[in-house]
Enzyme design. Sequence first.
Site, mmCIF file in Angstrom:
data_model
loop_
_atom_site.group_PDB
_atom_site.id
_atom_site.type_symbol
_atom_site.label_atom_id
_atom_site.label_comp_id
_atom_site.label_asym_id
_atom_site.label_seq_id
_atom_site.Cartn_x
_atom_site.Cartn_y
_atom_site.Cartn_z
ATOM 1 N N LYS A 280 16.770 -24.347 35.400
ATOM 2 C CA LYS A 280 15.808 -24.638 34.346
ATOM 3 C C LYS A 280 15.003 -23.386 34.074
ATOM 4 O O LYS A 280 14.600 -22.676 34.991
ATOM 5 C CB LYS A 280 14.899 -25.789 34.783
ATOM 6 C CG LYS A 280 13.725 -26.075 33.845
ATOM 7 C CD LYS A 280 12.465 -25.330 34.249
ATOM 8 C CE LYS A 280 11.413 -25.459 33.150
ATOM 9 N NZ LYS A 280 10.353 -24.427 33.307
ATOM 10 N N THR B 135 9.611 -17.982 35.637
ATOM 11 C CA THR B 135 9.417 -19.426 35.568
ATOM 12 C C THR B 135 10.776 -20.103 35.503
ATOM 13 O O THR B 135 11.212 -20.538 34.445
ATOM 14 C CB THR B 135 8.579 -19.811 34.335
ATOM 15 O OG1 THR B 135 7.409 -19.013 34.327
ATOM 16 C CG2 THR B 135 8.170 -21.268 34.400
ATOM 17 N N GLU C 54 13.409 -18.853 24.765
ATOM 18 C CA GLU C 54 12.498 -19.414 23.775
ATOM 19 C C GLU C 54 12.678 -18.740 22.411
ATOM 20 O O GLU C 54 12.520 -17.525 22.279
ATOM 21 C CB GLU C 54 11.050 -19.265 24.253
ATOM 22 C CG GLU C 54 10.726 -20.191 25.412
ATOM 23 C CD GLU C 54 9.317 -20.046 25.928
ATOM 24 O OE1 GLU C 54 8.845 -20.982 26.598
ATOM 25 O OE2 GLU C 54 8.687 -18.996 25.676
ATOM 26 N N ASN D 106 5.042 -19.513 21.552
ATOM 27 C CA ASN D 106 4.023 -19.039 22.478
ATOM 28 C C ASN D 106 2.653 -18.884 21.838
ATOM 29 O O ASN D 106 1.631 -18.882 22.533
ATOM 30 C CB ASN D 106 4.485 -17.721 23.118
ATOM 31 C CG ASN D 106 5.598 -17.954 24.120
ATOM 32 O OD1 ASN D 106 5.349 -18.399 25.232
ATOM 33 N ND2 ASN D 106 6.842 -17.698 23.715
#
Length: 265
Positions: A36, A47, A134, A260
């Site tokens: 993930k 992350t 992202e 973001n």
Amino acid sequence: GTRAAEAIMITDTVSKEVAVRFPLGGKMCKLGGISKGSGMIAPNMATMLCFLTTDAAISPVALKRALTTVTADTFNMLSIDGDTSTNDMVSILANGMAGNTPIESCMGADYEAFVAALYKVCEKLCAIMAKDGEGATKLLECRVSGARSLTDARTVAKSIICSSLVKAAMFGADANWGRVLCAIGYSGADTDPHGVDVSFSSEAGTVHVCEKGAGVEFSEETAKAVLSADEIRIDVTLHDGSAEATAWGCDLTYDYVRINGDYRT
């Protein structure tokens, strides 16, 4: 349940799962992984969470060495945005149920076969994570060869993948080899810029854009087609030695800023 899974995904848009089967001493073993993460991912992980499991019989010492070895060339060569979070983890569990002769040492054919299988799973997970970065629209893979040392090869590959200007050029399908050379130059690697070759490849073909540190003539139409694909490879040859490394990343898009910029703690 489904809502819990969605909460865990956060900004991930696809699930990330890979598995392989491979023989060890006449026994068929399995190794699989899930991961993930799609943002705040830079060298030395970030992350992200990754869980790997195998039914191969292998000692804790050999298992840890295998994971450390593979992580150096996979997850630590992955960057989405150059930002490293404080939270990351890669874990591996082995239950030995395959029944192979236990791998006790960090050498030998069985150990090497296990490392190769682990590398395949982690390499694929890296590519999936990079492509799902992202706001990303393109997977970038940078392959560096001909480096003086493994450290130099890794340094150059990561510098290119992390360059915001390179990432933006790939988003715009711009074969801007100067940005690639710029990233090589400030990387700190021990290399001669006058010996660098650069090319871009995808399912649409290959375009050579730089030889011996200087631009060469190429078809803008071909370059546009190559860089319009959703998976692009940047090949860099340094001509300094025989070391090589690969890094994974993605393009930099308007959506990355939107995601973001809209985020609130």
